[in-house]
Design an enzyme around this catalytic site. Structure first.
Site, PDB file in Angstrom:
ATOM      1  N   GLY A 182       0.830  -1.194   0.000  1.00 44.74           N
ATOM      2  CA  GLY A 182       0.000   0.000   0.000  1.00 44.74           C
ATOM      3  C   GLY A 182       0.863   1.241   0.000  1.00 44.74           C
ATOM      4  N   GLN A 220       3.139   9.981   1.159  1.00 47.23           N
ATOM      5  CA  GLN A 220       4.424   9.280   1.182  1.00 47.23           C
ATOM      6  C   GLN A 220       5.296   9.631  -0.022  1.00 47.23           C
ATOM      7  OE1 GLN A 220       2.477   5.250   2.044  1.00 47.23           O
ATOM      8  NE2 GLN A 220       4.423   5.083   3.116  1.00 47.23           N
ATOM      9  N   CYS A 243       5.824  -0.205   7.214  1.00 47.79           N
ATOM     10  CA  CYS A 243       5.472   0.940   6.369  1.00 47.79           C
ATOM     11  C   CYS A 243       6.675   1.305   5.521  1.00 47.79           C
ATOM     12  CB  CYS A 243       5.076   2.115   7.263  1.00 47.79           C
ATOM     13  SG  CYS A 243       4.665   3.621   6.364  1.00 47.79           S
ATOM     14  N   LEU A 244       6.457   1.609   4.253  1.00 49.64           N
ATOM     15  CA  LEU A 244       7.571   1.986   3.378  1.00 49.64           C
ATOM     16  C   LEU A 244       8.260   3.266   3.861  1.00 49.64           C
ATOM     17  CD1 LEU A 244       5.998   1.184  -0.111  1.00 49.64           C
ATOM     18  CD2 LEU A 244       7.724  -0.153   1.117  1.00 49.64           C
ATOM     19  N   HIS A 303      -4.385   1.370   7.477  1.00 50.38           N
ATOM     20  CA  HIS A 303      -3.047   1.966   7.529  1.00 50.38           C
ATOM     21  C   HIS A 303      -2.923   3.136   6.541  1.00 50.38           C
ATOM     22  CE1 HIS A 303       1.527   1.382   7.712  1.00 50.38           C
ATOM     23  NE2 HIS A 303       1.353   2.202   6.697  1.00 50.38           N
ATOM     24  N   GLU A 304      -3.351   2.913   5.304  1.00 45.25           N
ATOM     25  CA  GLU A 304      -3.173   3.944   4.265  1.00 45.25           C
ATOM     26  C   GLU A 304      -4.077   5.148   4.530  1.00 45.25           C
ATOM     27  OE1 GLU A 304      -0.613   3.599   2.591  1.00 45.25           O
ATOM     28  OE2 GLU A 304      -0.343   1.467   2.972  1.00 45.25           O
ATOM     29  N   HIS A 350      -2.652   7.469   6.987  1.00 49.88           N
ATOM     30  CA  HIS A 350      -1.615   8.358   6.429  1.00 49.88           C
ATOM     31  C   HIS A 350      -2.224   9.691   5.987  1.00 49.88           C
ATOM     32  CE1 HIS A 350       2.249   6.333   6.210  1.00 49.88           C
ATOM     33  NE2 HIS A 350       1.733   5.239   5.683  1.00 49.88           N
TER      34      HIS A 350
HETATM   35 CO    CO Z   1       2.598   3.354   5.544  1.00 51.55          CO
END
Ligand code: CO
Length: 167
Positions: free
Chosen positions: A46, A51, A95-96, A137-138, A141
């Site tokens: 995701g 991000q 998380c990236l 999660h997304e 953000h």
């Molecule tokens: Co993330």
């Protein structure tokens, strides 16, 4: 399509609230295409627009719950909202934007979202398991929150490098 740079947790942009997407134009489509390429390249499941430095309410989630022989696909969610959530799952999440760190997060097991597609059409989609986890999660953000705020505990170095994952 082009790769975009994924910002990490030191970047203030990750803690800001994103504004709604109002123009469903080429610029949005390029952003979404670039985000998909960036997500696949990073081996994530995701990615949210902040991000890659864009403070707009757009996220991608890869649907991994597909039948055997079927291809996984990207769900594009513009201005998404969670409209139903049920059940519970407790598991490791990463998380990236927080590379190398994983923590235990409690999430609903089934999550239904309402969102617009890249052309502005509203739709609903129900995700389960990892997909439900990613939706939560997304979407967080977009309001400036990272999973680390929700962690019951972070995984230790030992757990990360331990043999259990290969069993
Ligand atoms: Co993330």
């Amino acid at each position: 399509m082009a790769l975009r740079n994924i910002v990490t947790k030191e970047d203030k942009i990750l803690y800001k609230k994103c504004r709604p997407v109002v123009k469903f134009n080429d610029r949005l489509h390029i952003l979404l295409d670039d985000m998909a390429e960036t997500l696949y390249k990073a081996n994530g499941v995701g990615l949210a627009a902040p991000q890659v430095g864009i403070l707009r309410r757009a996220v991608l989630v890869i649907e991994t719950n597909v039948d055997e022989g079927e291809e996984e696909f990207v769900i594009e969610l513009i201005n998404p909202e969670i409209i139903e959530a049920s059940g519970e799952q407790v598991g490791a999440e990463g998380c990236l934007s927080v590379p190398g760190e994983y923590g235990i997060v409690r999430r609903p097991d089934v999550v239904k979202v309402r969102a617009q597609d890249r052309n502005g059409e509203w739709f609903e989609y129900e995700g389960e398991g990892l997909t439900a986890r990613c939706f939560c999660h997304e979407i967080e953000h977009l309001d400036g929150h990272l999973f680390t705020e929700k962690c019951e505990r972070m995984l230790t170095e030992e757990e990360l490098s331990g043999p259990s994952e290969e069993e």
